[in-house]
Enzyme design. Structure first.
Site, PDB file in Angstrom:
ATOM      1  N   LEU A  65      -0.595  53.540 -84.716  1.00  0.00           N
ATOM      2  CA  LEU A  65       0.168  53.259 -83.494  1.00  0.00           C
ATOM      3  C   LEU A  65      -0.255  54.238 -82.414  1.00  0.00           C
ATOM      4  O   LEU A  65      -0.075  55.442 -82.556  1.00  0.00           O
ATOM      5  CB  LEU A  65       1.667  53.389 -83.767  1.00  0.00           C
ATOM      6  CG  LEU A  65       2.581  53.181 -82.555  1.00  0.00           C
ATOM      7  CD1 LEU A  65       2.551  51.724 -82.116  1.00  0.00           C
ATOM      8  CD2 LEU A  65       4.006  53.614 -82.888  1.00  0.00           C
ATOM      9  N   HIS A  81       4.683  65.676 -84.393  1.00  0.00           N
ATOM     10  CA  HIS A  81       4.041  66.064 -83.138  1.00  0.00           C
ATOM     11  C   HIS A  81       4.978  65.664 -81.989  1.00  0.00           C
ATOM     12  O   HIS A  81       5.610  64.608 -82.042  1.00  0.00           O
ATOM     13  CB  HIS A  81       2.705  65.318 -83.034  1.00  0.00           C
ATOM     14  CG  HIS A  81       1.834  65.744 -81.905  1.00  0.00           C
ATOM     15  ND1 HIS A  81       2.091  65.389 -80.605  1.00  0.00           N
ATOM     16  CD2 HIS A  81       0.692  66.483 -81.879  1.00  0.00           C
ATOM     17  CE1 HIS A  81       1.145  65.886 -79.826  1.00  0.00           C
ATOM     18  NE2 HIS A  81       0.293  66.562 -80.574  1.00  0.00           N
TER      19      HIS A  81
END
Length: 344
Positions: A125, A229
């Site tokens: 993604l 992240h």
């Protein structure tokens, strides 16, 4: 109009551009043209029914139908770990105790695991930073659920998604630096590239086979276990609102969390339904954004439309019908884009 469609051979240059913007850590989208071309070919052969289940994988792109610009990519692996082992760490506990010495220590421990073997995986993604607006991220991520709902028999009962872990702009991973590098003797970026280009044999050859006490890792590495992240935090939130949960499995490279959910409990899959479509001017009103998808396996399309998610007859414009490659009188799949927030 933004449209989700199956990847095509002509998309390779656009995927290379996307790969150059990931900032590292997205193992399945390496900036390697040969690897990306092979990924596209595998997706095409999957749609054509030419591959065994162990090799099947679907790839979709988000395209601006007016300009042809490819703004994002998403994918589904049908069944992970049936050819090459699919490794992760399970974060568990080992207890060391002595009644005689009055000592009891429950120690967080990493166990090498293949527990998700055979699961379907949401992967790859990535949305171009320039296109992170107007619901594009939601459309890109959740479009896969519309495909899985329409073609449920193609997928397994459990769905997993590996979230990118904490890595800085220079490719530095605290988890890798404290653990992986000691066994692999290479930088994170090198290991990431090898894995992304299909050279995975080194993982099984070099991975530590015994449990690892997390207290032996640096504090910085311990702090990022199961963390994402910063750019991945929105994607994690999207999946969690669809029913996905972190069950103490993490990535062996960067320590990012693996989320999982039973496929039939995913909100967008469970609540999507088929409605008849008609051409016209949609009613005006304060309607929520909805995912609308056709039921065409080989020419699958998904768009966003503001409409009543409970309608039995969906009115779409000629442009929307054209983007969906469907005609009035056909049935399309409809679901509200985002879950209704519960209030106290």
């Amino acid at each position: 109009m933004m449209v989700i469609r199956p990847v095509e051979r002509s998309d390779v240059s656009a995927l290379m551009q996307l790969a150059s913007k990931t900032g590292g850590g997205l193992t399945s989208l390496p900036a390697n043209e040969a690897t990306l071309s092979a990924r596209i070919e595998r997706a095409i052969k999957t749609w054509q029914g030419e591959l065994p289940k162990s090799e099947q994988g679907y790839v979709f792109v988000l395209e601006d139908s007016e300009t042809g610009t490819v703004a994002g990519i998403c994918a589904i692996e049908v069944a992970v770990g049936l050819n090459d082992p699919w490794h992760n760490y399970r974060v568990g506990t080992l207890v060391h105790a002595s009644k005689e010495l009055n000592v009891y220590n429950a120690l967080p421990t990493l166990f090498l695991s293949n527990d998700h073997t055979g699961s379907s995986e949401l992967c790859t993604l990535f949305l171009d930073p320039d296109w992170r607006k107007e619901g594009n991220g939601y459309l890109l991520s959740k479009s896969r659920f519309m495909f899985m709902a329409a073609f449920r028999d193609k997928f397994n009962d459990k769905v997993v998604a590996e979230m990118r872990g904490v890595i800085d702009e220079h490719g530095y991973s605290p988890f890798w630096q404290s653990l992986g590098k000691r066994f692999f003797s290479m930088d994170f970026s090198r290991a990431d590239f090898l894995c992304g280009t299909g050279q995975k044999a080194f993982i099984a050859e070099l991975m530590p086979k015994h449990p690892i006490y997390t207290h032996f890792l640096s504090q910085e590495a311990q702090d990022v276990i199961g963390q994402v992240h910063p750019q991945t935090a929105p994607a994690r939130a999207v999946l969690e609102k669809e029913g996905f949960r972190y069950r103490n499995y993490i990535d062996i490279f960067d320590g990012g969390p693996t989320l999982e959910c039973d496929i039939d409990r995913v909100r967008a899959i469970r609540k999507s339904r088929l409605v008849e479509v008609a051409e016209g001017q949609p009613a005006q009103g304060d309607f929520p954004a909805c995912l609308v998808a056709n039921e065409n396996y080989h020419h699958f399309r998904v768009v966003l439309a503001r409409t009543d998610p409970a309608t039995e007859r969906l009115i779409l414009t000629a442009a929307q019908l054209d983007a969906l490659k469907c005609h009035a009188g056909e049935r399309v799949r409809l679901v509200r884009l985002c879950a209704v927030e519960k209030t106290a």
